[in-house]
Design a protein around this motif. Structure first.
Motif, short mmCIF file in Angstrom:
data_model
loop_
_atom_site.label_atom_id
_atom_site.label_comp_id
_atom_site.label_asym_id
_atom_site.label_seq_id
_atom_site.Cartn_x
_atom_site.Cartn_y
_atom_site.Cartn_z
N GLY A 160 -10.50 24.70 -12.67
CA GLY A 160 -9.74 24.67 -11.38
C GLY A 160 -8.45 25.35 -11.64
N LEU A 161 -8.03 25.80 -10.35
CA LEU A 161 -6.73 26.53 -10.44
C LEU A 161 -5.46 25.54 -10.46
N HIS A 162 -5.46 24.30 -10.20
CA HIS A 162 -4.54 23.47 -10.29
C HIS A 162 -4.26 23.09 -11.91
N PRO A 163 -3.01 23.41 -12.41
CA PRO A 163 -2.96 23.04 -13.84
C PRO A 163 -3.15 21.67 -14.20
N LEU A 205 -13.04 39.31 -16.39
CA LEU A 205 -13.70 38.53 -15.04
C LEU A 205 -14.45 37.30 -15.48
N GLY A 238 4.67 26.90 -10.14
CA GLY A 238 4.20 26.14 -11.34
C GLY A 238 2.98 24.88 -10.89
N THR A 239 2.55 25.36 -9.63
CA THR A 239 1.32 24.62 -9.03
C THR A 239 0.12 25.15 -9.26
N LEU A 240 0.12 26.40 -9.78
CA LEU A 240 -1.17 27.22 -10.03
C LEU A 240 -1.01 27.48 -11.36
N ARG A 241 -2.24 27.73 -12.04
CA ARG A 241 -2.33 28.14 -13.35
C ARG A 241 -2.06 29.60 -13.37
N ARG A 269 -14.25 35.28 -17.63
CA ARG A 269 -13.39 34.16 -18.17
C ARG A 269 -12.92 33.62 -16.76
N SER A 270 -12.41 34.42 -15.99
CA SER A 270 -11.48 33.92 -14.88
C SER A 270 -12.31 33.32 -14.05
N ASP A 320 -2.43 31.69 -16.27
CA ASP A 320 -3.28 32.64 -17.10
C ASP A 320 -4.30 33.43 -16.24
N LEU A 321 -4.35 33.28 -15.11
CA LEU A 321 -5.45 34.23 -14.54
C LEU A 321 -4.44 35.09 -13.35
N LEU A 347 -11.55 29.22 -13.14
CA LEU A 347 -11.65 28.69 -11.93
C LEU A 347 -12.59 27.74 -11.39
N VAL A 374 -6.98 38.80 -8.80
CA VAL A 374 -8.41 38.20 -9.06
C VAL A 374 -8.41 36.69 -8.55
N ILE A 375 -7.54 35.93 -8.42
CA ILE A 375 -7.58 34.35 -7.89
C ILE A 375 -8.02 34.64 -6.42
N TRP A 432 -16.24 44.22 -4.93
CA TRP A 432 -14.98 44.86 -5.23
C TRP A 432 -14.74 45.07 -6.53
N VAL A 461 -9.67 45.52 -13.77
CA VAL A 461 -10.19 44.13 -14.33
C VAL A 461 -11.26 44.57 -15.10
#
Lengths: 205, 205
Positions: B201-204, B190, A153-156, B192-193, A158-159, B197, A163-164, B178, B185
């Motif tokens: 940011g990746l952290h919620p 892509l 739960g420390t990373l979103r 949107r991703s 919805d991606l 990011l 890909v991340i 890639w 994908v």
């Protein structure tokens, strides 16, 4: 430099001014400048001011140098990964992932020529294919870590983790295009900037 | 395909199966596969099943093809930029910047071979230097937009705008390594991703 083609010194010993390390550095720079495939042992000999026969006292083949360069980059990336993970064994996946990203930037900054060469390898030989396989294994470790962070739960979520992982390494790897040691941006600042952008985002919270 | 070296058709007309567009697509793919410098007009003729003299009825020179390919990528990037800016003329710099990043991903996905070729250009000729100059101008427009967003308070001010701009385009450009049209994908996801990011940011939150 005089022609030392007659010198029968052991391959690994090197000679004054041209120890193995120096030969490797110059070879990596030459490979990066004109392409590995386009570089001959003759080109390298010329670059070092050695005769074509003398160069073989230093290195058995061009591929030996490529292999050493790719190992340098891959061993470094692996170590950067393991160090970041070991640094906080009880910590969460998020902190480990963030540590890996920062450590990768530092590794790239410290081994810029070897990493640059690694990123250009396309798999044209057994040595190159083995390097690509090691890169793939490191990519997979990163994706696993991303997934663990999403799960805790420390990373979103919805991606897609794949890909991340590709975007993170893609951003880090793109630094070889412009980062130069001793340039206006320090490696520490760069590592922090990459991690801040990726994890905290550019939009102020 | 028979040798059509005797055909005196005008250069721009093309011929059945090998109109200008087809020749350009095949040339770009060949340049990307084996390198622009390493590709000769003879290689391209062979690829198209034409004789070495027939190929000159289609294209005056290798550099004409390179120039067309680089213009395709650069015109596309410029248009993506302008469209994103025009889409929201009264809006804030932040939304325009986010739009530019998403539009760049779409442009890259739609013109992948031409963009790939552009990113490999190193400035070995006047055509290549002109392309690098256009790239630099686009980079500067991006940095100006980043700075405007920082100034209006919609972008964090603790990272250097030049670094932000390089990281954003670095991440977008790394997709050529890639991303493949028709792959797992989709271009929309892509774009949107990448934007999520980079900006959220990746952290919620």
């Amino acid at each position: 430099m005089r022609d030392e083609g007659e010198d029968q010194a052991p391959v690994r010993r090197g000679r004054p001014g041209y120890d193995q390390e120096t030969v490797l550095r110059r070879a990596i720079d030459l490979f990066n400048a004109q392409g590995y495939d386009a570089t001959s042992m003759g080109d390298l000999a010329r670059e070092l001011g050695l005769s074509k026969s003398a160069i073989y006292h230093h290195v058995p083949s061009k591929e030996t140098l490529l292999s050493a360069a790719l190992d340098e980059a891959l061993d470094g990336l692996t170590a950067a990964f393991d160090t970041a993970v070991d640094a906080d064994p009880g910590g969460d996946a998020y902190q480990r992932l963030r540590g890996v990203v920062e450590a990768s930037v530092h590794l790239l900054a410290e081994h810029l020529p070897a990493v640059t060469l690694l990123l250009r390898v396309r798999g044209n030989s057994a040595v190159q294919l083995a390097a690509l396989e090691r890169r793939r294994a490191i990519d997979e470790k990163l994706t696993t870590l991303v997934r663990a962070a999403v799960d805790e739960g420390t990373l979103r979520d919805d991606l897609a983790p794949e890909v991340i992982s590709r975007l993170l390494f893609g951003m880090v790897n793109s630094l070889v295009e412009w980062y130069r040691p001793g340039g206006p941006v320090a490696a520490d600042d760069l590592a922090r900037s990459v991690a801040t952008l990726a994890f905290d985002g550019l939009h102020p919270r």
